[in-house]
Design a protein around this motif. Structure first.
Motif, mmCIF file in Angstrom:
data_model
loop_
_atom_site.group_PDB
_atom_site.id
_atom_site.type_symbol
_atom_site.label_atom_id
_atom_site.label_comp_id
_atom_site.label_asym_id
_atom_site.label_seq_id
_atom_site.Cartn_x
_atom_site.Cartn_y
_atom_site.Cartn_z
ATOM 1 N N ALA A 197 -7.498 7.941 -3.520
ATOM 2 C CA ALA A 197 -8.443 7.868 -4.499
ATOM 3 C C ALA A 197 -8.140 8.678 -5.824
ATOM 4 O O ALA A 197 -9.115 8.650 -6.763
ATOM 5 C CB ALA A 197 -9.904 7.741 -4.099
ATOM 6 N N TYR A 198 -7.303 8.973 -5.958
ATOM 7 C CA TYR A 198 -6.746 10.139 -6.837
ATOM 8 C C TYR A 198 -6.745 9.606 -8.200
ATOM 9 O O TYR A 198 -6.934 10.111 -9.433
ATOM 10 C CB TYR A 198 -5.405 10.773 -6.733
ATOM 11 C CG TYR A 198 -5.303 11.641 -5.386
ATOM 12 C CD1 TYR A 198 -6.022 12.297 -4.912
ATOM 13 C CD2 TYR A 198 -3.678 11.140 -4.755
ATOM 14 C CE1 TYR A 198 -5.757 12.855 -3.741
ATOM 15 C CE2 TYR A 198 -3.602 11.986 -3.637
ATOM 16 C CZ TYR A 198 -4.526 12.607 -2.961
ATOM 17 O OH TYR A 198 -4.293 13.063 -1.757
ATOM 18 N N HIS A 199 -6.347 8.209 -8.362
ATOM 19 C CA HIS A 199 -5.931 7.536 -9.744
ATOM 20 C C HIS A 199 -6.489 6.376 -9.888
ATOM 21 O O HIS A 199 -6.112 5.567 -10.651
ATOM 22 C CB HIS A 199 -4.485 7.438 -9.610
ATOM 23 C CG HIS A 199 -3.643 8.713 -9.715
ATOM 24 N ND1 HIS A 199 -3.292 9.366 -10.553
ATOM 25 C CD2 HIS A 199 -3.025 9.414 -8.478
ATOM 26 C CE1 HIS A 199 -2.651 10.650 -10.449
ATOM 27 N NE2 HIS A 199 -2.487 10.348 -9.110
ATOM 28 N N PRO A 221 8.071 9.091 -5.457
ATOM 29 C CA PRO A 221 9.081 9.793 -6.605
ATOM 30 C C PRO A 221 8.048 10.545 -7.273
ATOM 31 O O PRO A 221 8.598 10.997 -8.212
ATOM 32 C CB PRO A 221 9.544 8.442 -7.122
ATOM 33 C CG PRO A 221 8.421 7.439 -7.066
ATOM 34 C CD PRO A 221 7.710 7.797 -5.509
ATOM 35 N N TYR A 222 6.666 10.690 -7.032
ATOM 36 C CA TYR A 222 5.758 11.341 -7.941
ATOM 37 C C TYR A 222 6.225 12.667 -8.549
ATOM 38 O O TYR A 222 6.188 12.855 -9.617
ATOM 39 C CB TYR A 222 4.583 11.489 -7.110
ATOM 40 C CG TYR A 222 3.308 11.918 -8.304
ATOM 41 C CD1 TYR A 222 2.979 10.933 -9.009
ATOM 42 C CD2 TYR A 222 2.534 12.758 -8.059
ATOM 43 C CE1 TYR A 222 2.016 11.430 -10.162
ATOM 44 C CE2 TYR A 222 1.655 13.397 -8.853
ATOM 45 C CZ TYR A 222 1.159 12.537 -9.831
ATOM 46 O OH TYR A 222 0.355 12.819 -10.535
ATOM 47 N N TYR A 223 6.755 13.606 -7.708
ATOM 48 C CA TYR A 223 7.196 14.898 -7.913
ATOM 49 C C TYR A 223 8.722 14.987 -8.124
ATOM 50 O O TYR A 223 9.295 15.986 -8.298
ATOM 51 C CB TYR A 223 6.810 15.864 -6.713
ATOM 52 C CG TYR A 223 5.304 15.945 -6.884
ATOM 53 C CD1 TYR A 223 4.597 16.620 -7.758
ATOM 54 C CD2 TYR A 223 4.528 15.296 -5.747
ATOM 55 C CE1 TYR A 223 3.217 16.767 -7.678
ATOM 56 C CE2 TYR A 223 2.989 15.764 -5.691
ATOM 57 C CZ TYR A 223 2.409 16.251 -6.561
ATOM 58 O OH TYR A 223 1.200 16.219 -6.518
ATOM 59 N N GLY A 224 9.357 13.707 -8.203
ATOM 60 C CA GLY A 224 10.891 13.682 -8.469
ATOM 61 C C GLY A 224 11.172 13.199 -10.037
ATOM 62 O O GLY A 224 10.268 13.592 -10.725
ATOM 63 N N VAL A 233 0.761 -1.212 0.007
ATOM 64 C CA VAL A 233 -0.025 0.068 -0.040
ATOM 65 C C VAL A 233 0.994 1.287 0.071
ATOM 66 O O VAL A 233 1.872 1.476 0.802
ATOM 67 C CB VAL A 233 -0.856 0.005 1.263
ATOM 68 C CG1 VAL A 233 -1.770 1.112 1.210
ATOM 69 C CG2 VAL A 233 -1.918 -1.323 1.385
ATOM 70 N N CYS A 234 0.543 2.267 -0.825
ATOM 71 C CA CYS A 234 1.202 3.593 -1.054
ATOM 72 C C CYS A 234 0.022 4.492 -0.977
ATOM 73 O O CYS A 234 -1.028 4.225 -0.678
ATOM 74 C CB CYS A 234 2.163 3.701 -2.166
ATOM 75 S SG CYS A 234 1.382 3.473 -3.723
ATOM 76 N N LEU A 235 0.131 5.721 -1.365
ATOM 77 C CA LEU A 235 -0.763 6.894 -1.259
ATOM 78 C C LEU A 235 -1.702 6.555 -2.637
ATOM 79 O O LEU A 235 -2.993 6.386 -2.563
ATOM 80 C CB LEU A 235 -0.066 7.993 -1.165
ATOM 81 C CG LEU A 235 -1.034 9.214 -1.406
ATOM 82 C CD1 LEU A 235 -1.922 9.566 -0.150
ATOM 83 C CD2 LEU A 235 -0.082 10.661 -1.404
ATOM 84 N N GLY A 236 -0.928 6.881 -3.791
ATOM 85 C CA GLY A 236 -1.729 6.890 -5.312
ATOM 86 C C GLY A 236 -2.158 5.496 -5.873
ATOM 87 O O GLY A 236 -2.799 5.475 -6.804
ATOM 88 N N ASN A 237 -1.395 4.681 -5.222
ATOM 89 C CA ASN A 237 -1.216 3.164 -6.006
ATOM 90 C C ASN A 237 -0.837 3.345 -7.498
ATOM 91 O O ASN A 237 -1.232 2.516 -8.427
ATOM 92 C CB ASN A 237 -2.678 2.406 -5.918
ATOM 93 C CG ASN A 237 -2.536 1.179 -6.291
ATOM 94 O OD1 ASN A 237 -3.371 0.420 -6.794
ATOM 95 N ND2 ASN A 237 -1.618 0.206 -5.808
ATOM 96 N N ILE A 238 -0.050 4.387 -7.722
ATOM 97 C CA ILE A 238 0.578 4.337 -9.164
ATOM 98 C C ILE A 238 2.123 4.518 -9.220
ATOM 99 O O ILE A 238 2.667 4.161 -10.196
ATOM 100 C CB ILE A 238 0.115 5.350 -9.890
ATOM 101 C CG1 ILE A 238 0.326 6.821 -9.491
ATOM 102 C CG2 ILE A 238 -1.534 5.263 -10.300
ATOM 103 C CD1 ILE A 238 -0.109 7.979 -10.136
ATOM 104 N N CYS A 239 2.648 4.514 -8.166
ATOM 105 C CA CYS A 239 4.406 4.720 -8.419
ATOM 106 C C CYS A 239 4.789 3.674 -7.447
ATOM 107 O O CYS A 239 5.613 2.701 -8.015
ATOM 108 C CB CYS A 239 4.677 6.034 -7.729
ATOM 109 S SG CYS A 239 4.431 7.540 -8.841
ATOM 110 N N ARG A 240 4.769 3.488 -5.948
ATOM 111 C CA ARG A 240 5.606 2.692 -5.456
ATOM 112 C C ARG A 240 4.942 1.248 -5.203
ATOM 113 O O ARG A 240 5.476 0.069 -5.400
ATOM 114 C CB ARG A 240 5.908 3.111 -3.970
ATOM 115 C CG ARG A 240 6.592 4.491 -4.057
ATOM 116 C CD ARG A 240 6.484 5.152 -2.777
ATOM 117 N NE ARG A 240 5.368 5.700 -2.506
ATOM 118 C CZ ARG A 240 4.949 6.374 -1.549
ATOM 119 N NH1 ARG A 240 5.877 6.815 -0.492
ATOM 120 N NH2 ARG A 240 3.615 7.062 -1.477
ATOM 121 N N SER A 241 3.521 1.327 -4.696
ATOM 122 C CA SER A 241 3.055 -0.094 -4.440
ATOM 123 C C SER A 241 2.733 -1.229 -5.633
ATOM 124 O O SER A 241 2.878 -2.386 -5.514
ATOM 125 C CB SER A 241 1.599 -0.044 -3.481
ATOM 126 O OG SER A 241 0.681 0.540 -4.287
#
Ligand code: 4NP
Length: 155
Positions: free
Chosen positions: A44-46, A127-130, A7-15
């Motif tokens: 639930a952004y993505h 890494p989303y803003y990286g 589990v991460c925040l957006g479920n699009i980068c890390r998890s």
């Protein structure tokens, strides 16, 4: 069968990457009959989206993985269906714990606890803003952490 939810925040980068790398290690050791994995985001952004383009490009380049997971939100019921919930950072961990029901089955863990180099860091950095270098670092970190986590599950 032991089931793991990353589990991460957006479920699009890390998890989604943690899920794919964990399953890669599982498959390499012919343990697919013993372990299953999924991933989710606390936000639930993505919803319904594939992993971030940069995460997918790095996964293909470094680990020859084609990420097909579509983002979904973490839900209370995940506590009842998974054996392990692995949070990518402390904020995710705390937000997961707020939803914990009395009859939870899952054990909630922090991914960075399984880092070979540093065990007391809280986070797989978001890494989303990286830049590309941040995505590369996260990839290596998750490859290492998921490998060590599987090792511990095998015992
Ligand atoms: P993740 O990264 O939690 O690793 O999937 C993020 C993705 C999207 C956002 C934040 C973090 N966002 O704010 O949209």
């Amino acid at each position: 069968m032991q089931s793991v939810l990353f589990v991460c925040l957006g479920n699009i980068c890390r998890s989604p990457l943690a899920e794919a790398l964990f399953l890669k290690h599982v498959n390499e050791q012919n343990l697919a009959y013993k372990f299953s994995a999924d991933s989710a985001g606390t936000a639930a952004y993505h919803l319904g989206e594939l992993a971030d383009k940069r995460t997918r490009a790095m996964a293909l380049k470094l680990s020859n993985l084609n990420l097909t997971h579509k983002a979904r939100q973490f839900k209370t019921n995940d506590f009842l269906t998974f054996n392990f919930i692995v949070a990518m950072d402390k904020t995710n961990f705390q937000n997961i714990m707020k939803l914990k029901p009395e009859n939870a089955k899952a054990k909630v863990l922090l991914m960075r606890h399984y880092d070979s180099m540093i065990q007391n860091e809280d986070a797989i950095p978001d890494p989303y803003y990286g830049n590309e270098n941040d995505f590369e670092k996260v990839h290596h970190m998750l490859n290492d952490c998921t490998k060590n986590f599987l090792k511990e599950l095998i015992g």
